[in-house]
Write an enzyme that holds these catalytic residues in place. Structure first.
Site, PDB file in Angstrom:
ATOM      1  N   ASP A 116       0.983  -1.121   0.154  1.00  0.00           N
ATOM      2  CA  ASP A 116       0.087   0.035  -0.017  1.00  0.00           C
ATOM      3  C   ASP A 116       1.036   1.258   0.101  1.00  0.00           C
ATOM      4  O   ASP A 116       1.271   1.563  -0.772  1.00  0.00           O
ATOM      5  CB  ASP A 116      -0.926  -0.010   1.292  1.00  0.00           C
ATOM      6  N   LYS A 167      -0.961  -1.150  -4.868  1.00  0.00           N
ATOM      7  CA  LYS A 167      -1.575   0.156  -4.902  1.00  0.00           C
ATOM      8  C   LYS A 167      -0.634   1.076  -5.418  1.00  0.00           C
ATOM      9  O   LYS A 167      -0.325   1.923  -4.553  1.00  0.00           O
ATOM     10  CB  LYS A 167      -2.517   0.307  -3.910  1.00  0.00           C
ATOM     11  N   PHE A 177     -10.002   0.014  -0.201  1.00  0.00           N
ATOM     12  CA  PHE A 177      -9.875  -0.931   0.570  1.00  0.00           C
ATOM     13  C   PHE A 177     -10.148  -2.049   0.154  1.00  0.00           C
ATOM     14  O   PHE A 177     -11.625  -2.209  -0.110  1.00  0.00           O
ATOM     15  CB  PHE A 177     -10.181  -0.423   1.810  1.00  0.00           C
ATOM     16  N   ILE A 178      -9.684  -3.181   0.109  1.00  0.00           N
ATOM     17  CA  ILE A 178      -9.930  -4.605  -0.115  1.00  0.00           C
ATOM     18  C   ILE A 178      -9.931  -5.576   0.915  1.00  0.00           C
ATOM     19  O   ILE A 178      -9.219  -5.397   1.854  1.00  0.00           O
ATOM     20  CB  ILE A 178      -9.422  -4.926  -1.479  1.00  0.00           C
ATOM     21  N   ASP A 205      -8.147  -8.903   5.430  1.00  0.00           N
ATOM     22  CA  ASP A 205      -9.028  -8.792   6.499  1.00  0.00           C
ATOM     23  C   ASP A 205      -9.706  -7.249   6.575  1.00  0.00           C
ATOM     24  O   ASP A 205      -8.983  -6.399   6.290  1.00  0.00           O
ATOM     25  CB  ASP A 205      -8.790  -9.044   7.904  1.00  0.00           C
TER      26      ASP A 205
END
Ligand code: 5GP
Length: 178
Positions: free
Chosen positions: A106, A134, A155-156, A162
């Protein structure tokens, strides 16, 4: 369109298990070629990497070993910007070809710190394999040699990732609904 609810948020399916499997196969083929004749140590970053490590290894035909380390940096859906090593490395990586296996890069801070820490142990080589990247969120310069998916700044969850402890068991990947 498949929508699910985790805690207080809605998520929409964005990447299917079939797409994930196909991209992991592609990454594994590259690693099989690049590490032919070598015996890399795959170093999974827990907890999010467990499904990726498993499926990646099943597609590796070269000799390889696996071990795990753990960092924690995330609380819920927002990065704290701080990265802490929680669980250290059990074996020596001096002279080894190490492939760090991460679920998602990220800001890149976790991988930056990891590369710095591992380099002190003088491995023969160090590379990063991340299932997701990302690019728009990167805050430091990190070379992710093997990335299966470049995704937008969303956000995945799913496939090991999680949201506050839940969603890791989902075989597909879901984007948070804005
Ligand atoms: P970085 O240090 O690159 O900012 O963060 C990497 C870690 O943040 C990942 O290993 C993962 O635990 C978490 N992370 C970053 N983005 C996401 C995301 O979209 N979903 C989830 N579930 N975790 C994320």
């Amino acid at each position: 369109m498949s929508t699910i609810r985790i805690h207080d948020r809605e998520f929409v399916k964005s990447i299917s298990r079939e797409e994930i499997a196909a991209e992991i196969k592609r990454v594994a083929e590259r690693i099989n070629k690049d590490y032919a004749g070598k015996r890399p140590l795959l170093l999974g970053v827990l907890n999010g990497c467990f499904m990726f490590v498993s499926d990646l290894m099943k597609n590796l035909e070269i000799e390889c070993e696996v071990s795990f380390v753990k960092f924690s940096s995330y609380q819920g859906a927002d990065t704290t910007g701080t990265v802490k090593q929680v669980l250290g490395l059990a074996e020596s990586i001096a002279g080894r070809d190490v492939i760090i296996v991460e679920d998602i890069v990220d800001t890149g801070l976790t991988m930056h710190k990891m590369l710095e820490t591992l380099a002190e142990s003088k491995p023969a080589s160090l590379a990063i394999a991340s299932l997701f990247l990302k690019p728009a969120r990167l805050r430091v310069d990190v070379d992710v040699k093997y990335s299966a998916f470049e995704i937008p700044d969303r956000f995945i969850v799913g496939y090991g990732l999680d949201y506050d402890g839940l969603g890791r068991n989902l075989p597909d990947v879901y984007d948070v609904k804005e």
